[in-house]
Design an enzyme around this catalytic site. Structure first.
Site, PDB file in Angstrom:
ATOM      1  N   ARG A 129      19.127  -8.247 -22.564  1.00 34.04           N
ATOM      2  CA  ARG A 129      18.301  -9.428 -22.817  1.00 34.04           C
ATOM      3  C   ARG A 129      18.115  -9.735 -24.293  1.00 34.04           C
ATOM      4  NH1 ARG A 129      13.813  -8.231 -18.067  1.00 34.04           N
ATOM      5  NH2 ARG A 129      15.214  -8.831 -16.389  1.00 34.04           N
ATOM      6  N   SER A 138      15.550 -16.008 -13.082  1.00 29.93           N
ATOM      7  CA  SER A 138      15.942 -14.588 -12.984  1.00 29.93           C
ATOM      8  C   SER A 138      17.240 -14.253 -13.691  1.00 29.93           C
ATOM      9  CB  SER A 138      16.089 -14.217 -11.516  1.00 29.93           C
ATOM     10  OG  SER A 138      16.732 -12.978 -11.404  1.00 29.93           O
ATOM     11  N   HIS A 185       8.514 -12.227 -22.365  1.00 25.11           N
ATOM     12  CA  HIS A 185       8.538 -11.850 -20.956  1.00 25.11           C
ATOM     13  C   HIS A 185       7.884 -10.513 -20.674  1.00 25.11           C
ATOM     14  CE1 HIS A 185       9.925 -11.547 -16.899  1.00 25.11           C
ATOM     15  NE2 HIS A 185      10.700 -10.520 -17.147  1.00 25.11           N
TER      16      HIS A 185
END
Lengths: 657, 252
Positions: free
Chosen positions: A329, A283, A421
């Protein structure tokens, strides 16, 4: 010309005005209207439950053995909401602004503002359903921070937030099943959309237990079937996650928006060998406390704990002092790739960086000792206390890491590397979440709408539930209000006949090939092409190569695939073949889209378009639009552009320094 | 982590469909890296079977990170295999030695009929939830999330039980095929929270009635369920469930 149907008026009153003026369907008419929901993740389960509560007749479909298995369940870190419970300056506007900026200015202002606006109601709804969010000792809800933001607005339930939210939506759905408002079809896969007189009127699906094809009518069809990350073969998606429902809609005329916008998540467990079937996420919440580093020396083969502090390069903190380890990200992923490509990677594959909790353990140990008045606690005692705190916060993630790698992350840093992802792209939808086919909607990850070119952490859960609980119940009424005179169309209608025939012809064709290569081997080859040439960095030459390789792969697949078993029985290999065939076609479109977009933005990094420091360089003058692709024939697409107008935010070069 | 390759023999339950008779078949799985997950070892075996023109082994799986609850193999007499607190998909081949024979069966319970090979039908669990495993609140009815403070201890305990993934290992391990651990986890999760209080009585009564109707057995406190639960749900919840049930029966 694409019309996104964004309501007029100031940003903060668009949704209020829409809700106040959209058409309504009276309760007696709702009972006569049928709605099909494909997929039961956060978007699908919340939509099916909410529409059932409103009185519509709902049929919900999932390919898993229970709606509770949908892959939303695996989301770990949390869900954003502009509650400002922390009094740290959060607001609807800030959540909106962070999301637009995080998406590198490739999302619609109107949609994103609405998302931020309904975010607070999502938390309230979930609490009312009994979702056990983390709480402080005073009994109030706890928050943590996530990448790309400077406030604490993420609500969470340990590292299992997606699970808890999905179970909440699942229970609401099962309640509607018990009340007879929703009929649930488990182990069913949608294989075709039925379009009659230009409107979506039903689906064809395969009963995965018996292999039978079934026809289902609906006045509207909602695709809530998730993202397409498995086009890369290896991703953090579940094994069954697929693009098939969305792709069938695309083949029936629905435009596909921004297909090349893929999110590569920076913190996943690295690949260990050729046998690997999926990748596991660690995570983003770990970046709250963990520090990311590589050795300062290239090819340093010492063990992590033998490398002294001054010989470690905390490259995110070095390059981005303002956001440090909490950059978005896409930025964190590229930075990891840059270090590994430059020869600083760690582990046997050298395709990994360290995520280190040693400092956090010391810091928490110190705080604990202070709390307990242990002024003379030894270092060992403090580390022990610190480990307890880290265990409470991230225990399940640390356990998972240890099971997969056999290494103890409390004692040595984790090895991580970026992995596919999430897909920001998806079916093009307007403000009402309707595709360009009337009556056909796409919700959650299956649509392209709210995250632009990069999604911020803890925003996927927010979007899925916003779409299902708070957007579709209004927007679908605006469409169905005009459908109250449409009687149920019998599934003997020629359009149903034709759609079913298309599906059975295709299945028969697949089964008749009887070639020599397995479905899995084709999927792996597709994944490698996509990862190498349409992954974290893309260039024109590579993308052109990828397109021709994929076209070749497609020919080979349709002439040499080997599928065991029969059609009229449970046949997981046939199901997989149906999905991989669609992934191959999608892969080509993704490369085409990536080739056409000659700029870098968010997760889409074109090597030809970067700043001197190696950051993504956008070209707002040329590419400030959504790419919506229309399928024209075999490997033939036409590009439609939806220009993005920024009325409130001024797009600028993203900076997290 | 050090790793090596091992050879194992697999004794796997094969059954064409719910109506057919099943039986064990033996397979060799050679050159298996100890870094592989148990399901990846099955992937390798299935690829070989397909290439050899044989029918691959059907098994349920999806997320492969231990959270969706879909995987369900009974390995060497234990649901999800030898590791404590682990689902089949998270079990890795490090758990086995070169030369081992590993027996793999589906969940065995009347309420979970076999569909094919190692796949079973667990829709009975969905129907138990339908009987009362929820809080009746329509979308839009909620008050502010912080309007209802909940003691941290209670919230944490509710969370620990909400962590149930509905895999059915508890049923598979139980000699009575009882679903009491599954049921008690849900009843505990919801009854500990103030939001769940109004429906406490009907929830316990209706869910238990549905469990009986589905053909699950009664609980005789052997503790096998707790021992194999991949999320380590505690058996003390069954005591709480019994209490809820008794109280509901006595006061309504």
């Amino acid at each position: 010309m694409l019309n996104a149907k964004i309501p007029a008026g100031p940003l903060d009153s668009k949704w209020k005005n829409y809700k106040a003026t959209c058409k309504l369907v009276n309760p007696a008419n709702k009972r006569k209207l049928e709605v099909i929901v494909v997929g039961t993740g956060l978007a699908g389960a919340s939509a099916a439950a909410s529409l059932g509560e409103l009185g519509y007749k709902v049929k919900a479909f999932c390919f898993q053995d229970s709606p509770r298995r949908a892959h939303s369940i695996a989301a770990q870190g949390g869900i954003n909401a502009a509650k400002n419970y922390q009094n740290d300056g959060d607001s609807t506007y800030r959540l909106f602004y962070d999301t637009i900026k995080g998406g590198d200015y490739r999302a619609r202002e109107g949609n994103v503002y609405r998302l931020a606006e309904v975010s607070a109601s999502i938390i309230d709804q979930c609490v009312a359903q009994g979702v056990p969010f983390a709480r402080e000792y005073g009994g109030l809800l706890s928050n943590r921070s996530f990448g790309g933001t400077q406030v604490q607005r993420t609500f969470y339930a340990a590292g299992q937030t997606g699970q808890q939210l999905l179970i909440g939506a699942y229970q609401a759905l099962e309640r509607q099943v018990a009340l007879g408002n929703v009929k649930m079809y488990n182990r069913h896969e949608m294989l075709e959309v039925v379009v009659i007189d230009g409107k979506a009127r039903g689906i064809i699906c395969r009963n995965l237990i018996t292999g039978e094809l079934e026809r289902h009518f609906g006045h509207a069809v909602l695709l809530c079937s998730g993202g397409y990350g498995n086009v890369f073969y290896l991703s953090t998606n579940a094994m069954g996650s697929n693009v098939t429902a969305a792709w069938k809609a695309h083949k029936k005329g629905a435009y596909f928006g921004n297909p090349c916008f893929t999110q590569i998540h920076p913190t996943c467990i690295p690949v260990s060998g050729d046998h690997q079937s999926k990748l596991t996420l660690m995570s983003e919440s770990l970046r709250n406390d963990g520090r990311i580093w590589v050795p300062k020396k290239q090819g340093d083969n010492r063990k992590s704990i033998e490398i002294p502090e001054e010989e470690r390069d905390y490259y995110l903190e070095r390059r981005y002092p303002a956001f440090g380890n909490l950059v978005p990200r896409d930025v964190a992923s590229r930075a990891a790739k840059e270090r590994c490509d430059a020869g600083y990677g760690v582990g046997t594959s050298k395709q990994a960086v360290y995520l280190d909790f040693a400092d956090a353990i010391k810091r928490y140990g110190h705080i604990e000792a202070g709390k307990q008045g242990l002024d003379h606690a030894s270092d060992d005692e403090m580390i022990k206390m610190g480990k307890e705190v880290v265990k409470e916060k991230y225990g399940n993630l640390f356990d998972m890491y240890e099971k997969i790698t056999g290494e103890n992350p409390y004692e040595m840093p984790m090895r991580i590397y970026p992995a596919v992802h999430y897909t920001m792209g998806g079916l093009w939808v307007d403000y009402e979440l309707m595709t360009n086919i009337p009556g056909l909607y796409a919700l959650g990850e299956a649509n392209f709408s709210d995250h632009g070119a990069n999604r911020l952490g803890a925003s996927a859960l927010m979007q899925g539930l916003a779409d299902g609980y708070f957007v579709i119940p209004y927007t679908i009424g605006n469409y169905l209000a005009d459908e109250i005179r449409t009687a149920n169309i019998p599934t003997s209608h020629p359009a149903f006949e034709a759609a079913e025939k298309e599906v059975s012809d295709r299945i028969n064709k697949l089964m008749s090939i009887k070639g020599s290569q397995t479905v899995e081997s084709f999927h792996k080859r597709l994944g490698k092409i996509m990862w190498d040439k349409c992954g974290m960095a893309r260039n024109s030459e590579g993308l052109k190569q990828a397109i021709s390789e994929i076209q070749q792969l497609k020919k080979e697949f349709w002439s040499d695939v080997k599928i065991p078993g029969e059609i009229s029985e449970m046949n997981p290999e046939l199901d997989k073949a149906n999905r991989v065939a669609d992934f191959i076609e999608l892969g080509e479109l993704m490369c085409l889209d990536a080739l056409q977009r000659e700029e870098s933005c968010g997760g889409h990094f074109r090597e030809e378009s970067q700043t001197e420091e190696g950051e993504a360089l956008r070209h707002d003058d040329k590419f400030m639009y959504v790419s919506a692709w229309e399928l024209k024939g075999d490997s033939q697409w036409e590009l439609h552009k939806e220009t993005l107008d920024y009325e409130v935010v001024k797009p600028s070069q993203r900076s997290y320094k | 982590m050090e790793h090596k390759n091992i050879n194992v023999k697999l004794k796997v339950w094969r059954q064409k469909n719910g109506n057919a008779n099943g039986g064990f078949e033996m397979y060799d799985a050679n050159d298996i890296s100890t870094e592989m997950s148990f399901l990846e070892m099955f992937d390798v075996l299935n690829e070989r079977l397909i290439r050899e023109g044989k029918d691959p082994i059907a098994f349920d799986h999806d997320c492969r990170e231990g959270i969706c609850g879909m995987c369900s193999m009974f390995i060497n007499g234990r649901p999800h295999g030898p590791w404590q607190g682990t689902t089949t998909c998270q079990l890795h081949m490090r758990a086995f030695n070169d030369g081992d024979t590993i027996t793999v069966e589906p969940w065995r319970a009347n309420a979970f009929p076999v569909l094919k090979d190692l796949m079973v039908d667990r829709s009975a669990f969905d129907r138990i939830i339908q009987a009362g495993g929820y809080i009746s609140v329509n979308t839009g009815n909620a008050v502010d999330g912080n309007a209802l403070p909940i003691e941290k201890d209670k919230a944490d305990l509710a969370f620990a039980n909400a962590a149930c993934i509905g895999c059915g290992a508890c049923v598979a391990a139980c000699k009575n095929s009882s679903a009491m651990l599954f049921l008690s986890a849900k009843v505990t999760h919801l009854s500990l929270l103030p939001q769940g209080a109004p429906e406490r009585k009907t929830r316990a009564i209706n869910m238990i009635a549905q469990m009986d109707k589905e053909g699950f057995g009664a609980c005789t406190n052997t503790g096998a369920c707790e021992a194999v639960c991949p999320k380590e749900i505690s058996i003390t919840n069954i005591a709480r469930l019994n209490q809820e049930y008794l109280l509901a029966g006595l006061t309504s």
